[in-house]
Write a protein that holds these residues in place. Structure first.
Motif, PDB file in Angstrom:
ATOM      1  N   LEU A 247       6.032   5.872   9.524  1.00 54.38           N
ATOM      2  CA  LEU A 247       5.210   6.917  10.113  1.00 54.38           C
ATOM      3  C   LEU A 247       4.345   7.529   9.032  1.00 54.38           C
ATOM      4  O   LEU A 247       4.730   7.562   7.870  1.00 54.38           O
ATOM      5  CB  LEU A 247       6.082   8.041  10.694  1.00 54.38           C
ATOM      6  N   THR A 248       3.209   8.033   9.440  1.00 54.43           N
ATOM      7  CA  THR A 248       2.394   8.843   8.544  1.00 54.43           C
ATOM      8  C   THR A 248       2.573  10.299   8.950  1.00 54.43           C
ATOM      9  O   THR A 248       3.070  10.590  10.046  1.00 54.43           O
ATOM     10  CB  THR A 248       0.906   8.465   8.654  1.00 54.43           C
ATOM     11  N   LEU A 249       2.145  11.194   8.107  1.00 58.72           N
ATOM     12  CA  LEU A 249       2.216  12.616   8.438  1.00 58.72           C
ATOM     13  C   LEU A 249       1.399  12.903   9.692  1.00 58.72           C
ATOM     14  O   LEU A 249       1.868  13.597  10.601  1.00 58.72           O
ATOM     15  CB  LEU A 249       1.726  13.454   7.254  1.00 58.72           C
TER      16      LEU A 249
ATOM     17  N   ARG B  82       7.142   6.109   2.926  1.00 57.73           N
ATOM     18  CA  ARG B  82       7.944   4.990   2.429  1.00 57.73           C
ATOM     19  C   ARG B  82       9.422   5.353   2.380  1.00 57.73           C
ATOM     20  O   ARG B  82      10.278   4.558   2.749  1.00 57.73           O
ATOM     21  CB  ARG B  82       7.469   4.567   1.033  1.00 57.73           C
ATOM     22  N   GLY B  83       9.722   6.548   1.924  1.00 55.87           N
ATOM     23  CA  GLY B  83      11.115   6.956   1.770  1.00 55.87           C
ATOM     24  C   GLY B  83      11.864   7.094   3.078  1.00 55.87           C
ATOM     25  O   GLY B  83      13.083   6.929   3.124  1.00 55.87           O
ATOM     26  N   LEU B  84      11.165   7.389   4.146  1.00 61.40           N
ATOM     27  CA  LEU B  84      11.806   7.604   5.442  1.00 61.40           C
ATOM     28  C   LEU B  84      11.673   6.409   6.382  1.00 61.40           C
ATOM     29  O   LEU B  84      12.202   6.425   7.490  1.00 61.40           O
ATOM     30  CB  LEU B  84      11.226   8.856   6.108  1.00 61.40           C
TER      31      LEU B  84
ATOM     32  N   GLU C  61       1.226  14.215  15.435  1.00 61.00           N
ATOM     33  CA  GLU C  61       0.710  13.866  16.762  1.00 61.00           C
ATOM     34  C   GLU C  61       1.853  13.582  17.734  1.00 61.00           C
ATOM     35  O   GLU C  61       1.803  13.977  18.903  1.00 61.00           O
ATOM     36  CB  GLU C  61      -0.222  12.659  16.662  1.00 61.00           C
ATOM     37  N   ALA C  62       2.889  12.885  17.262  1.00 61.02           N
ATOM     38  CA  ALA C  62       4.045  12.596  18.116  1.00 61.02           C
ATOM     39  C   ALA C  62       4.777  13.886  18.480  1.00 61.02           C
ATOM     40  O   ALA C  62       5.242  14.043  19.618  1.00 61.02           O
ATOM     41  CB  ALA C  62       4.986  11.623  17.421  1.00 61.02           C
TER      42      ALA C  62
ATOM     43  N   SER D  37       2.182  12.067  -2.287  1.00 59.56           N
ATOM     44  CA  SER D  37       3.385  12.682  -1.717  1.00 59.56           C
ATOM     45  C   SER D  37       3.551  12.297  -0.247  1.00 59.56           C
ATOM     46  O   SER D  37       4.666  12.074   0.222  1.00 59.56           O
ATOM     47  CB  SER D  37       3.375  14.202  -1.892  1.00 59.56           C
ATOM     48  N   VAL D  38       2.448  12.168   0.467  1.00 60.79           N
ATOM     49  CA  VAL D  38       2.498  11.741   1.874  1.00 60.79           C
ATOM     50  C   VAL D  38       2.965  10.290   1.955  1.00 60.79           C
ATOM     51  O   VAL D  38       3.839   9.951   2.765  1.00 60.79           O
ATOM     52  CB  VAL D  38       1.119  11.924   2.552  1.00 60.79           C
TER      53      VAL D  38
END
Length: 117
Positions: free
Chosen positions: A28-30, A19-21, A35-36, A13-14
């Motif tokens: 980006l990763t979760l 990939r979808g965004l 962190e950002a 799901s992550v």
């Protein structure tokens, strides 16, 4: 909910959210998005330099990513990270003030840093 160890569906799901965004926000990763968001919150707490305040909108992209990714993540992933997100959102609300006349469709977007130097 007892989160326990995450399984393959949780991790997928992550990856699906990343990939979808990617086309809209970049890859980006979760973890990277959280962190950002933490860095953005810290910047708001420290105060923005008036000459660089135009970057503020760009810094909010990570929070938009998190809002878009959250429904894609499994319930277990959301439960594992919800307290962290809630704490960052609370810090952000304390470090910012509402913009007059703005809607509440994205609460972080309708606020500005309290301290601008």
């Amino acid at each position: 909910m007892d989160v326990g160890a995450l399984d393959a569906d949780d991790y997928e799901s992550v990856h699906r959210a990343s990939r979808g965004l990617a086309a809209r926000y970049g890859m980006l990763t979760l973890n990277a998005a959280l962190e950002a968001w933490e860095a953005c919150v810290q910047d708001a707490e420290d105060g923005f330099d008036a000459e660089l305040v135009w970057e503020y909108e760009n810094e909010l992209r990570c929070r938009h990513w998190l809002a878009a990714a959250w429904p894609v993540l499994t319930e277990r992933v959301r439960a594992a990270r919800q307290a962290e997100l809630d704490a960052l959102d609370a810090r952000y609300r304390l470090a910012t003030v509402p913009l007059p006349g703005q809607g509440d469709d994205a609460p972080w977007h309708s606020r500005r840093p309290r301290l601008i130097g």
